[in-house]
Design a protein around this motif. Structure first.
Motif, PDB file in Angstrom:
ATOM      1  N   THR A  73      51.314  36.927  30.139  1.00  0.00           N
ATOM      2  CA  THR A  73      51.542  35.980  29.050  1.00  0.00           C
ATOM      3  C   THR A  73      52.924  36.242  28.473  1.00  0.00           C
ATOM      4  OG1 THR A  73      50.593  37.500  27.435  1.00  0.00           O
ATOM      5  CG2 THR A  73      49.098  35.875  28.441  1.00  0.00           C
ATOM      6  N   PHE A  74      53.389  35.334  27.635  1.00  0.00           N
ATOM      7  CA  PHE A  74      54.671  35.545  26.964  1.00  0.00           C
ATOM      8  C   PHE A  74      54.610  36.817  26.120  1.00  0.00           C
ATOM      9  CE2 PHE A  74      57.653  34.669  23.444  1.00  0.00           C
ATOM     10  CZ  PHE A  74      58.811  34.485  24.184  1.00  0.00           C
ATOM     11  N   ILE A 112      55.671  34.861  34.383  1.00  0.00           N
ATOM     12  CA  ILE A 112      55.456  34.749  32.940  1.00  0.00           C
ATOM     13  C   ILE A 112      55.058  33.316  32.612  1.00  0.00           C
ATOM     14  CG2 ILE A 112      56.497  35.041  30.662  1.00  0.00           C
ATOM     15  CD1 ILE A 112      58.437  37.042  31.976  1.00  0.00           C
ATOM     16  N   VAL A 113      53.956  33.171  31.869  1.00  0.00           N
ATOM     17  CA  VAL A 113      53.409  31.849  31.561  1.00  0.00           C
ATOM     18  C   VAL A 113      53.361  31.693  30.045  1.00  0.00           C
ATOM     19  CG1 VAL A 113      51.530  30.235  32.023  1.00  0.00           C
ATOM     20  CG2 VAL A 113      51.973  32.109  33.624  1.00  0.00           C
ATOM     21  N   ALA A 114      54.009  30.658  29.540  1.00  0.00           N
ATOM     22  CA  ALA A 114      54.077  30.460  28.088  1.00  0.00           C
ATOM     23  C   ALA A 114      52.770  29.926  27.516  1.00  0.00           C
ATOM     24  CB  ALA A 114      55.227  29.513  27.740  1.00  0.00           C
ATOM     25  N   ALA A 156      40.608  36.874  25.415  1.00  0.00           N
ATOM     26  CA  ALA A 156      39.565  37.338  26.322  1.00  0.00           C
ATOM     27  C   ALA A 156      40.113  37.977  27.586  1.00  0.00           C
ATOM     28  CB  ALA A 156      38.653  36.171  26.699  1.00  0.00           C
ATOM     29  N   THR A 157      41.231  37.489  28.086  1.00  0.00           N
ATOM     30  CA  THR A 157      41.682  37.861  29.422  1.00  0.00           C
ATOM     31  C   THR A 157      42.757  38.931  29.425  1.00  0.00           C
ATOM     32  OG1 THR A 157      41.163  35.605  30.144  1.00  0.00           O
ATOM     33  CG2 THR A 157      42.536  36.925  31.615  1.00  0.00           C
ATOM     34  N   PHE A 158      43.615  38.941  28.415  1.00  0.00           N
ATOM     35  CA  PHE A 158      44.756  39.860  28.422  1.00  0.00           C
ATOM     36  C   PHE A 158      44.556  40.928  27.352  1.00  0.00           C
ATOM     37  CE2 PHE A 158      46.155  35.956  30.376  1.00  0.00           C
ATOM     38  CZ  PHE A 158      46.827  36.410  31.503  1.00  0.00           C
ATOM     39  N   LYS A 159      43.704  41.895  27.674  1.00  0.00           N
ATOM     40  CA  LYS A 159      43.355  42.937  26.719  1.00  0.00           C
ATOM     41  C   LYS A 159      44.566  43.832  26.469  1.00  0.00           C
ATOM     42  CE  LYS A 159      38.850  42.945  28.987  1.00  0.00           C
ATOM     43  NZ  LYS A 159      39.294  42.163  30.161  1.00  0.00           N
ATOM     44  N   ALA A 183      47.892  30.893  31.866  1.00  0.00           N
ATOM     45  CA  ALA A 183      48.043  32.284  32.291  1.00  0.00           C
ATOM     46  C   ALA A 183      46.671  32.882  32.617  1.00  0.00           C
ATOM     47  CB  ALA A 183      48.730  33.094  31.194  1.00  0.00           C
ATOM     48  N   ALA A 184      45.677  32.603  31.775  1.00  0.00           N
ATOM     49  CA  ALA A 184      44.328  33.129  32.007  1.00  0.00           C
ATOM     50  C   ALA A 184      43.730  32.557  33.284  1.00  0.00           C
ATOM     51  CB  ALA A 184      43.444  32.816  30.809  1.00  0.00           C
TER      52      ALA A 184
END
Length: 955
Positions: free
Chosen positions: A821-822, A789-791, A853-856, A796-797
């Protein structure tokens, strides 16, 4: 071609005399992007001119006539037939001649300049309950001038027909530089001194019509979508010599339109949308005649390939509301009373069920579902261009039309023709008007492929004529179909078209090669076989590596939209084609091609085109074909500066993770120095703007204290990756995130000392980035399968996307697959019974572009609403800081201009609402814009922190 055409110096000098101050640009850096539109063609212009007034256009045409330079008028550059590219001077109307001059609500008309974008007109008229009827799928970036050039239609053409039916008058400049107004009764000079010239032109036209009454009456105007050729039937005596309508659809070959008066329609008071599923598109077409009995405003069709690609690119929830099937129709019904419209919809659905072809059908009640569905249809051209399986398809025979009652028969025969040539087509289009768009897997890069294409389109032309149809239903003939007009029309009609052109343009300077004396349809193709380039990124989704990646851009131009989605922030700020994702991709294509841009990776023209790219990655999601300009820019910068000194900011900001780690040992004295005159000097030396405060570094002691407190007391279910930005500037976020995740049933072990490599990627220092990433992957790929998990969304992307694409290893992909992501962690992993602390009813949200863009399917806005926040006012678009971009001195003004588009207005109207921004860049920009008013962005973890009322960590 004249000497002046080969060398624009004569034209430029003459324009300087006739129109001092007129913006004229030449050279590959200025003209490269204008060699293309959304078609298969590449025709490099010699100069690009940006007129501001009709008098500028007069000057251009007079100078071009004197010097023998051809002229091509251009709006949004979204033509799929090659109508908007030309070898001489290209006139870009979209840059400056884009004003709405008047809206007459009583007469229901609007007067607009040629470069006005359709959505801008519709937004202005909507305030009065009015609309412009034709609505092409490119409505967010196509211009009225372009629509007039092509006689464009759109999704609701069943109700509203073609642009020609909505034109009251056209303000034109003739090839010899005469200004005139064409309307329903003829042509009228602006300057009385030109009465004689205009009278002779009118007389020639009337004589032309008298000499060709029979072919005009029998060959033109046969079906609603007959756009091919010239619409001379509007000049017939029984039609009142409607010259304005006759000039619509002439594709800039007869005159240059500078402004138009158009008719408006009333906005419908009630509407509903039905989605209908079928086994294939032919079955769908069979039902069109029955649907038309119910007077729909739109009947749109598409096949399964487009839907599958949309879901793959933007997430499974990007397309909802479709029934089962492999092809679908959208049917929109409108009226004055919602209950009456709903009753018609129910009756239509029953009638279609009785026909027995439906696999399913439903009324779409949710406005959000409707928007989602229309976006799929509107992005059809782009989605079909690069499918989920990696296949490419191209225009070339994408615009044929037949009478709606003949559509099923035509499609049945057309699919047989595709099979006979071993081609595959992706079908979509305006089924209610009989107009079918299809992108086909042509191979235009090889001689063999071009031969197959020529044979196919020639046979397709004969087929559509056999079905009583037209080569073009709204895109125009352009370079793609003009050569085929002889298949559709008699020799006498072709001769009449040529005579019409000669009346207006005897020297053939206006858009040469289109409609009259056409260029061969297989000449000037943009595609050709290219060698594989040795790159650092792997570009695993593109068969031809970097060349295949930049070839993704097919010119549909969604990046030129002023609203909707996030891309392209720099274009929205500057309005310049070269600052759009499309403009940059075209320059990269020119570089790979190696003709106009000859110095490859060392090209300064390409470097300059990429300079204002914020590397926001929004294009990788918003672009229908998935152009990822941030990655292309990183690769280019890596290659461009290989073995050379870089800009100073690449060292000062690119190496920030290392320098910030060192600064943490002496944070207090470093912060004191940076706040004083020495700090400003160091900033200047490092290429960093002095107009921003440099964020204060955190001491190692404070960081260690935070991380000790963040360790769970029991078993940990996940890893909390403490990124460089959190570690260096805001360790309190790690503490808050740890508490929230534990409260939500996801206790985490903090992981410090690793880096995603983002700052080295964004500055193009890819060799260093790979070393950093390799160490991080080695540390994380140790048999531990827990989520990471990246805040910080940007980190994260980078871990999710850049790391596997740059390293290309299975270990990197395993790590990437674990990254959350968080927001994503709370969405997917939180206990179902978790209850967060009380939340405010209203928040302003700035979503990080990389997260978008990355975490749909894991949007912070959706999570906040699910957790009970009633109103989320999301600042749609980039914050403008974008990592190193907004800290670089030369980019500060653009950074603020981007912030002014969406973020700053939200901050100016805050009204006491909390501001949520997870990204360090976003929070820093907010502090810069509004910190002096006491406004501070809060990370989502801080908003949800169960210990929020307790004293937080200090730095």
């Amino acid at each position: 071609m004249t000497t002046a055409t080969r060398d624009p110096a004569g034209l430029t000098a003459r324009l300087a005399e006739l129109a001092p101050g007129l913006r004229v640009e030449s050279g590959p850096g200025a003209t490269g992007a204008y060699a293309y539109d959304a078609s298969n063609y590449r025709v490099p212009p010699r100069a690009v001119v940006f007129p501001r007034t009709a008098d500028d256009v007069v000057a251009v045409l007079r100078a071009c006539r004197e010097t023998g330079v051809p002229v091509t008028a251009r709006g949004g550059g979204t033509s799929m037939a090659g109508n908007a590219v030309g070898p001489g001077a290209v006139l870009d109307f979209s840059r400056y001649m884009n004003r709405i001059l008047d809206i007459d609500t009583q007469a229901r008309t609007a007067r607009v300049e040629a470069g006005v974008v359709l959505d801008a007109l519709r937004g202005a008229t909507a305030l009065h309950g009015l609309d412009f009827g034709p609505d092409p799928s490119s409505h967010s970036r196509c211009t009225l001038g372009g629509m007039i050039g092509n006689d464009a239609c759109g999704n609701r053409s069943v109700r509203d027909g073609r642009t020609s039916g909505h034109v009251v008058a056209l303000e034109i400049v003739t090839a010899d530089g005469v200004r005139a107004v064409a309307d329903h009764s003829g042509l009228h000079p602006v300057d009385p001194a030109d009465d004689g010239l205009v009278a002779r032109l009118e007389a020639d036209l009337k004589r032309l019509v008298e000499d060709n009454l029979a072919p005009i009456r029998t060959e033109l105007g046969r079906i609603p979508r007959q756009v091919s050729g010239y619409q001379l039937h509007h000049l017939l005596p029984e039609n009142g010599f409607g010259l304005a309508r006759a000039l619509v659809g002439t594709e800039g070959t007869c005159a240059v339109v500078t402004a138009a008066t158009v008719r408006l329609v009333a906005t419908a008071q009630a509407s509903t949308l039905l989605t209908l599923g079928y086994d294939d598109v032919v079955e769908a077409a069979e039902d069109v005649p029955e649907i038309l009995r119910f007077a729909p405003s739109a009947v749109e069709g598409m096949d399964e390939a487009i839907v599958a690609t949309m879901r793959a690119r933007r997430g499974a929830d990007s397309v909802t509301g479709l029934p089962e099937g492999r092809a679908w129709l959208y049917v929109e019904l409108e009226g004055d009373d919602q209950s009456v419209v709903d009753a018609r919809a129910a009756e239509l659905l029953d009638a279609l069920k009785a026909q027995g072809r439906l696999t399913g059908g439903r009324v779409v009640g949710s406005p959000a579902e409707r928007r989602s569905l229309w976006r799929v249809r509107e992005d059809g051209a782009g989605l079909a261009a690069r499918l989920v399986d990696g296949g490419e398809s191209w225009p070339g025979w994408e615009d044929a039309a037949v009478a709606p009652e003949d559509l099923a028969g035509y499609l049945r025969d057309f699919r047989k023709l595709l099979v006979s040539h071993q081609l595959t087509g992706v079908l979509y289009g305006h089924f209610g008007a009989g107009c079918v768009h299809v992108r086909i897997d042509f191979d235009t890069a090889t001689d063999t492929g071009r031969t197959v294409m020529r044979r196919f389109v020639t046979e397709a032309a004969a087929l559509v004529v056999e079905h009583g149809g037209t080569l073009s239903g709204e895109h125009g003939d352009g370079r793609a179909r003009s050569e085929l007009l002889q298949v559709m029309y008699s020799h006498r009609m072709i001769a009449a078209f040529a005579a019409f052109k000669r009346v207006f343009d005897p020297d053939g300077l206006l858009n040469p090669g289109v409609i009259i004396d056409p260029a061969p349809l297989d000449s000037d193709f943009a595609l050709r076989e290219l060698p594989l380039l040795d790159t650092t990124f792997g570009f695993p989704h593109d068969e031809d590596g970097f060349a295949g990646a930049v070839r993704r851009c097919v010119g549909v131009g969604r990046c030129r939209s002023d609203a909707g989605g996030v891309m392209c922030p720099s274009y929205r700020a500057t309005g310049e084609e070269n600052d759009s994702t499309r403009g940059r991709a075209r320059m990269l294509q020119e570089m790979v091609r190696g003709e106009a841009v000859t110095d490859g990776w060392r090209s300064t023209e390409v470097r300059d085109a990429l300079d204002l790219c914020l590397s926001c990655k929004a294009c990788s999601s918003d672009c229908p074909v998935g152009v990822d300009m941030a990655t292309y820019k990183a690769e280019f910068l890596h290659q461009h500066y290989k073995g050379r000194l870089r800009p100073r900011s690449h060292y000062s900001l690119g190496w920030l993770p290392l320098t910030s780690a060192l600064a943490g040992f002496v944070a207090r004295p470093v912060n004191l120095v940076l706040r004083g005159p020495v700090g400003k000097l160091l900033a200047r030396l490092g290429g960093v703007t002095t107009r921003r405060r440099i964020p204060a570094f955190t001491s190692r002691r404070a960081l260690r204290r935070t991380l000790r407190a963040a360790k769970p007391s029991g078993p940990a279910k996940a890893i909390l990756f403490v990124d460089s930005f959190t570690r260096a500037f805001r360790p309190q976020i790690a503490g808050a995130a740890s508490r929230v995740l534990a409260d939500a049933g996801i206790p985490c072990t903090p992981q410090d000392g690793l880096c995603c490599g983002l700052t080295w990627v964004s500055t193009g220092q890819l060799s260093t980035a790979r070393r950093i990433m390799a160490r991080t992957v080695a540390a994380l790929d140790n048999g531990d399968e827990r989520p990471i998990i990246v805040a910080e969304p940007s980190c994260a992307a980078a871990l999710r996307r850049d790391v596997p694409e740059l390293l290309g290893t299975e270990a990197a992909q395993r790590v990437a697959d674990r990254v959350r992501t968080f927001t994503g962690a709370l969405t997917d992993l939180a206990d179902q019974n978790w209850t967060p602390p009380p939340l405010p009813e209203n928040v302003v949200l700035q979503t990080h572009c990389h997260e978008y863009a990355t975490f749909k399917g894991h949007r912070p806005a959706d999570l906040l609403r699910r957790l009970g926040v009633r109103a989320v006012d999301e600042a749609e678009g980039c914050c403008g800081l974008a990592g190193n971009f907004g800290f670089e001195a030369r980019h500060y003004d653009t950074s603020i201009a981007v912030a002014d588009l969406a973020l700053k207005p939200r901050l100016d109207e805050l009204g006491g609402r909390p501001v949520v921004a997870d990204g360090f860049s976003c929070a820093t920009q907010i502090d810069h814009l509004a910190g002096d008013r006491g406004i501070r962005a809060r990370h989502l973890a801080e908003l949800l922190d169960p210990a929020a009322d307790q004293p937080g960590e200090t730095t």
